[in-house]
Design a protein around this motif. Structure first.
Motif, mmCIF file in Angstrom:
data_model
loop_
_atom_site.group_PDB
_atom_site.id
_atom_site.type_symbol
_atom_site.label_atom_id
_atom_site.label_comp_id
_atom_site.label_asym_id
_atom_site.label_seq_id
_atom_site.Cartn_x
_atom_site.Cartn_y
_atom_site.Cartn_z
ATOM 1 N N PRO A 1 0.853 -1.288 0.185
ATOM 2 C CA PRO A 1 0.054 0.139 -0.078
ATOM 3 C C PRO A 1 0.918 1.387 0.098
ATOM 4 C CG PRO A 1 -0.810 -1.615 1.649
ATOM 5 C CD PRO A 1 0.480 -1.967 1.156
ATOM 6 N N ASN A 2 2.038 1.307 0.380
ATOM 7 C CA ASN A 2 3.124 2.278 0.451
ATOM 8 C C ASN A 2 3.895 2.198 -0.770
ATOM 9 O OD1 ASN A 2 1.962 3.705 2.723
ATOM 10 N ND2 ASN A 2 2.663 2.161 4.113
ATOM 11 N N ALA A 3 3.611 1.786 -1.969
ATOM 12 C CA ALA A 3 4.649 1.542 -2.861
ATOM 13 C C ALA A 3 5.272 3.023 -3.347
ATOM 14 C CB ALA A 3 3.690 0.972 -4.091
ATOM 15 N N SER A 4 6.355 2.962 -3.496
ATOM 16 C CA SER A 4 7.240 3.767 -3.814
ATOM 17 C C SER A 4 7.478 3.857 -5.316
ATOM 18 C CB SER A 4 8.876 3.739 -3.028
ATOM 19 O OG SER A 4 9.266 2.622 -3.724
ATOM 20 N N GLU A 5 7.982 5.048 -5.863
ATOM 21 C CA GLU A 5 8.078 5.220 -7.220
ATOM 22 C C GLU A 5 8.983 4.106 -7.803
ATOM 23 O OE1 GLU A 5 9.274 9.043 -9.078
ATOM 24 O OE2 GLU A 5 9.649 8.158 -10.857
ATOM 25 N N ALA A 6 9.914 3.741 -7.069
ATOM 26 C CA ALA A 6 10.857 2.697 -7.399
ATOM 27 C C ALA A 6 10.101 1.365 -7.467
ATOM 28 C CB ALA A 6 12.284 2.395 -6.249
ATOM 29 N N ASP A 7 9.278 0.879 -6.660
ATOM 30 C CA ASP A 7 8.319 -0.054 -6.335
ATOM 31 C C ASP A 7 7.563 -0.234 -7.699
ATOM 32 O OD1 ASP A 7 9.153 -1.048 -4.105
ATOM 33 O OD2 ASP A 7 7.689 0.204 -2.955
ATOM 34 N N ILE A 8 7.060 0.997 -8.099
ATOM 35 C CA ILE A 8 6.022 1.183 -9.472
ATOM 36 C C ILE A 8 6.922 0.878 -10.591
ATOM 37 C CG2 ILE A 8 4.734 2.822 -10.641
ATOM 38 C CD1 ILE A 8 4.108 4.318 -7.941
ATOM 39 N N ARG A 9 8.207 1.212 -10.630
ATOM 40 C CA ARG A 9 8.866 1.329 -11.918
ATOM 41 C C ARG A 9 9.369 -0.228 -12.139
ATOM 42 N NH1 ARG A 9 11.077 5.354 -14.466
ATOM 43 N NH2 ARG A 9 10.643 7.714 -13.846
ATOM 44 N N GLY A 10 9.594 -0.847 -10.841
ATOM 45 C CA GLY A 10 9.945 -2.189 -10.659
ATOM 46 C C GLY A 10 8.854 -3.163 -11.258
ATOM 47 N N ARG A 11 7.709 -2.885 -10.762
ATOM 48 C CA ARG A 11 6.697 -4.004 -11.055
ATOM 49 C C ARG A 11 6.146 -3.842 -12.275
ATOM 50 N NH1 ARG A 11 2.535 -6.776 -8.304
ATOM 51 N NH2 ARG A 11 4.307 -7.148 -6.739
ATOM 52 N N MET A 12 5.919 -2.418 -12.807
ATOM 53 C CA MET A 12 5.144 -2.158 -14.108
ATOM 54 C C MET A 12 6.069 -2.334 -15.293
ATOM 55 S SD MET A 12 2.268 -1.906 -12.746
ATOM 56 C CE MET A 12 1.193 -1.147 -14.370
ATOM 57 N N GLN A 13 7.325 -2.418 -15.055
ATOM 58 C CA GLN A 13 8.183 -2.563 -16.239
ATOM 59 C C GLN A 13 7.903 -3.552 -17.198
ATOM 60 O OE1 GLN A 13 12.421 -3.105 -15.318
ATOM 61 N NE2 GLN A 13 12.177 -5.036 -14.063
ATOM 62 N N LYS A 14 7.126 -4.562 -16.898
ATOM 63 C CA LYS A 14 6.806 -5.553 -17.957
ATOM 64 C C LYS A 14 5.719 -5.238 -18.777
ATOM 65 C CE LYS A 14 8.881 -9.598 -15.893
ATOM 66 N NZ LYS A 14 8.853 -10.939 -15.021
ATOM 67 N N HIS A 15 4.821 -4.008 -18.355
ATOM 68 C CA HIS A 15 3.690 -3.741 -18.909
ATOM 69 C C HIS A 15 4.292 -2.686 -19.972
ATOM 70 C CE1 HIS A 15 0.458 -4.701 -15.754
ATOM 71 N NE2 HIS A 15 1.617 -5.038 -15.197
ATOM 72 N N LEU A 16 3.777 -3.112 -21.255
ATOM 73 C CA LEU A 16 4.014 -2.468 -22.417
ATOM 74 C C LEU A 16 3.046 -1.661 -23.014
ATOM 75 C CD1 LEU A 16 5.891 -5.047 -24.329
ATOM 76 C CD2 LEU A 16 7.238 -3.475 -22.613
ATOM 77 N N CYS A 17 3.413 -0.521 -23.625
ATOM 78 C CA CYS A 17 2.495 0.563 -24.100
ATOM 79 C C CYS A 17 2.935 0.675 -25.422
ATOM 80 C CB CYS A 17 2.271 1.768 -23.157
ATOM 81 S SG CYS A 17 1.006 2.957 -24.247
#
Ligand code: FES
Ligand code: FES
Length: 158
Positions: free
Chosen positions: A119-135
């Protein structure tokens, strides 16, 4: 050989008879007409097909129908509650974080999964988790802004 598979999808108990090796993505789209979950690559490389299983984000193209037996699945169609969009959906709308929108449901479900776990995800957490999501429209700057906005909104709720 076909098997009977029972699971909960967006709060509804569903039972289907199908080949347990079929991708969950196909079951959702073809059998249950939940077409918000998108087919992108079919091999785990784009995350357009992301749904939540037991609260965790998974690529539904790599998840078999058999793996979903007994599980609780949430797709983008089930996110809004009582006519109110989920805060991650609100953030995408507020930031206009899409062009064609093909990746959007997967992005949103991926972020909801991250916030369930952190719930307290940091920008680094977001970038790490979402890097596999392609647009494929390369809307990444606005998407990242929306993801950070959603994380900030989550922190205010706590
Ligand atoms: S369709 Fe599942 S990761 Fe691309
Ligand atoms: S908005 Fe088009 S693929 Fe992301």
């Amino acid at each position: 050989m076909a098997s009977t598979i029972s699971f909960t999808v967006n709060g509804q108990a569903r039972t289907i008879t199908t080949d347990p090796q079929r991708p969950l993505l196909d079951v959702l789209r073809e059998d249950l007409q939940l077409t918000g979950t998108k087919y992108g690559c079919g091999e785990g490389q784009c995350r357009a097909c992301t749904v939540l299983m037991g609260g965790k984000s998974v690529p539904s193209c790599l998840t078999s129908a058999g793996d979903a037996d007994g599980q609780t699945i949430l797709t983008v169609e089930g996110l809004a509650k009582d006519g109110k969009l989920h805060p991650v959906q609100e953030a995408f709308l507020a930031e206009g974080a899409f062009q064609c929108g093909y990746c959007t449901a997967g992005m949103i479900m991926g972020m909801v999964g991250l916030l369930n776990e952190k719930p307290n995800a940091s920008e680094a957490d977001i970038r790490g988790r979402m890097q596999k999501h392609l647009c494929r429209c390369c809307s990444y700057p606005r998407i990242l802004t929306a993801l950070k906005r959603a994380a900030a909104a989550q922190k205010q709720v706590k």
